[in-house]
Design a protein around this motif. Structure first.
Motif, PDB file in Angstrom:
ATOM      1  N   ASP A   1      -2.270   5.333   2.503  1.00 19.10           N
ATOM      2  CA  ASP A   1      -3.229   4.261   2.784  1.00 19.10           C
ATOM      3  C   ASP A   1      -2.839   3.477   4.027  1.00 19.10           C
ATOM      4  O   ASP A   1      -3.696   3.030   4.780  1.00 19.10           O
ATOM      5  N   LYS A   2      -1.529   3.306   4.245  1.00 16.13           N
ATOM      6  CA  LYS A   2      -1.073   2.625   5.464  1.00 16.13           C
ATOM      7  C   LYS A   2      -1.468   3.435   6.702  1.00 16.13           C
ATOM      8  O   LYS A   2      -1.920   2.873   7.707  1.00 16.13           O
TER       9      LYS A   2
ATOM     10  N   LEU B   1       0.834  -1.206   0.000  1.00 11.45           N
ATOM     11  CA  LEU B   1       0.000   0.000   0.000  1.00 11.45           C
ATOM     12  C   LEU B   1       0.865   1.250   0.000  1.00 11.45           C
ATOM     13  O   LEU B   1       1.964   1.270   0.562  1.00 11.45           O
TER      14      LEU B   1
END
Length: 70
Positions: A17-18, A13
């Motif tokens: 997004d993480k 990712l």
């Protein structure tokens, strides 16, 4: 989906997004534990020592007392 299947997907990712995933997990765990979290649309007062002259005087007296004891 097992964790062993999930880890490679998470690793790939993008950073944003993480971080979003971490936020989701923290909120989800907090809700399961019944821990209140900060609301995104709420306002919270921030305490600051700016113009806190009484606090500065108290700290100065404490420092003077400590210096006199040593």
């Amino acid at each position: 989906m097992s964790l062993t299947e999930l880890f490679p997907a998470v690793k790939n990712l993008p950073r944003a997004d993480k971080l979003r995933l971490m936020q989701f997990l923290v909120i989800d765990l907090a809700q399961e534990e019944g821990v209140p979290l900060l609301a995104a649309d709420a306002e919270y007062p921030v305490r600051t020592p700016l113009n806190a002259f009484d606090a500065a005087d108290t700290l100065l007296r404490m420092l003077d007392t400590h210096r006199d004891e040593t």
